[in-house]
Enzyme design. Structure first.
Site, PDB file in Angstrom:
ATOM      1  N   TYR A  18       0.796  -1.213   0.056  1.00 52.85           N
ATOM      2  CA  TYR A  18      -0.098   0.087   0.166  1.00 52.85           C
ATOM      3  C   TYR A  18       0.897   1.167   0.094  1.00 52.85           C
ATOM      4  O   TYR A  18       0.501   2.395  -0.664  1.00 52.85           O
ATOM      5  CB  TYR A  18      -0.933   0.028   1.258  1.00 52.85           C
ATOM      6  CG  TYR A  18      -1.714   1.132   1.278  1.00 52.85           C
ATOM      7  CD1 TYR A  18      -2.874   1.436   0.658  1.00 52.85           C
ATOM      8  CD2 TYR A  18      -1.573   2.186   2.226  1.00 52.85           C
ATOM      9  CE1 TYR A  18      -3.601   2.367   0.563  1.00 52.85           C
ATOM     10  CE2 TYR A  18      -2.473   3.261   2.225  1.00 52.85           C
ATOM     11  CZ  TYR A  18      -3.429   3.507   1.590  1.00 52.85           C
ATOM     12  OH  TYR A  18      -4.115   4.704   1.478  1.00 52.85           O
ATOM     13  N   GLU A  40     -11.067   5.380   4.677  1.00 53.92           N
ATOM     14  CA  GLU A  40     -10.672   6.273   5.868  1.00 53.92           C
ATOM     15  C   GLU A  40     -11.913   6.337   6.790  1.00 53.92           C
ATOM     16  O   GLU A  40     -11.358   6.451   8.016  1.00 53.92           O
ATOM     17  CB  GLU A  40     -10.521   7.490   5.227  1.00 53.92           C
ATOM     18  CG  GLU A  40      -9.255   7.646   4.272  1.00 53.92           C
ATOM     19  CD  GLU A  40      -7.778   7.341   5.084  1.00 53.92           C
ATOM     20  OE1 GLU A  40      -7.634   7.417   6.121  1.00 53.92           O
ATOM     21  OE2 GLU A  40      -6.740   7.183   4.365  1.00 53.92           O
ATOM     22  N   TRP A  48      -4.703   0.831  10.149  1.00 51.62           N
ATOM     23  CA  TRP A  48      -4.659   0.602   8.833  1.00 51.62           C
ATOM     24  C   TRP A  48      -4.685  -0.621   8.597  1.00 51.62           C
ATOM     25  O   TRP A  48      -5.201  -1.231   7.721  1.00 51.62           O
ATOM     26  CB  TRP A  48      -3.664   1.790   8.247  1.00 51.62           C
ATOM     27  CG  TRP A  48      -3.900   1.665   6.869  1.00 51.62           C
ATOM     28  CD1 TRP A  48      -3.281   1.423   5.911  1.00 51.62           C
ATOM     29  CD2 TRP A  48      -5.223   2.448   6.175  1.00 51.62           C
ATOM     30  NE1 TRP A  48      -3.821   1.804   4.598  1.00 51.62           N
ATOM     31  CE2 TRP A  48      -4.917   2.562   4.773  1.00 51.62           C
ATOM     32  CE3 TRP A  48      -6.471   3.011   6.812  1.00 51.62           C
ATOM     33  CZ2 TRP A  48      -5.825   2.853   4.098  1.00 51.62           C
ATOM     34  CZ3 TRP A  48      -7.083   3.395   5.766  1.00 51.62           C
ATOM     35  CH2 TRP A  48      -6.843   3.454   4.514  1.00 51.62           C
TER      36      TRP A  48
END
Length: 192
Positions: A18, A40, A48
């Site tokens: 990522y 988000e 995350w």
């Protein structure tokens, strides 16, 4: 001086991928902008890594991030999403995502509005390059993310506070927060 953004070096391959291939690279596509917003919002208060692990399930649960389809979700769909053990089952987050899709779908039709173009317009269509030397230098939110959050809320968007907006802008490459010595930083800048 740190050479690479150490948040991406937790031993999980999807975090490194990522960071190296997505985070901070300019996104100019409306659907990808909306996908990033969903991720988000879902990430708020969580790691995350958790979001990346659930990303395929989010894609399936949210109709491949098709804004018009999500805008049509009803109470039954909300119940289905809340019962889906593969995603984050937070009712407030789910309802905010659906509400945002409904508003965005309406803005697309009535005003030819582009969320992606709107976000970039705050920066004159050029990324804001930050010069962070260490992770400790990074900010959770900035005056510009606070301003954008306020403006989005005025339009009716939900669950987009300054910290979420800051993270979203960084993910979209609108704010380049890669560390100064991170080799990916230059790759992101070379897009323009």
């Amino acid at each position: 001086m740190e050479k690479i953004c150490n948040w991406s070096q937790n031993g999980h391959q999807n975090m490194a991928q990522y960071h190296d291939n997505e985070w901070g690279f300019a996104v100019l596509d409306e659907t990808k902008t909306f996908e990033s917003m969903i991720l988000e919002i879902m990430q708020a208060g969580l790691s995350w890594q958790t979001i990346l692990n659930k990303r395929p399930a989010f894609r399936q649960a949210f109709s491949n991030y098709t804004i018009e389809k999500i805008a049509q979700y009803n109470d039954y769909d909300v119940k289905q999403l809340i019962s889906n053990k593969e995603i984050i089952r937070n009712k407030r987050k789910i309802e905010a995502i659906i509400s945002n899709a409904q508003l965005l779908s309406l803005l697309h039709v009535e005003e030819a509005f582009s969320l992606n173009a709107y976000l970039w317009s705050f920066f004159d269509d050029k990324p804001l390059i930050m010069n962070y030397h260490t992770q400790a230098d990074m900010q959770g939110f900035t005056s510009i993310s606070s301003t954008i959050s306020r403006e989005l809320k005025k339009q009716g968007f939900k669950f987009l506070g300054p910290t979420i907006v800051q993270s979203w802008l960084e993910a979209l490459g609108i704010i380049n927060s890669h560390l100064t010595a991170c080799p990916v930083k230059q790759q992101c800048e070379n897009f323009f």
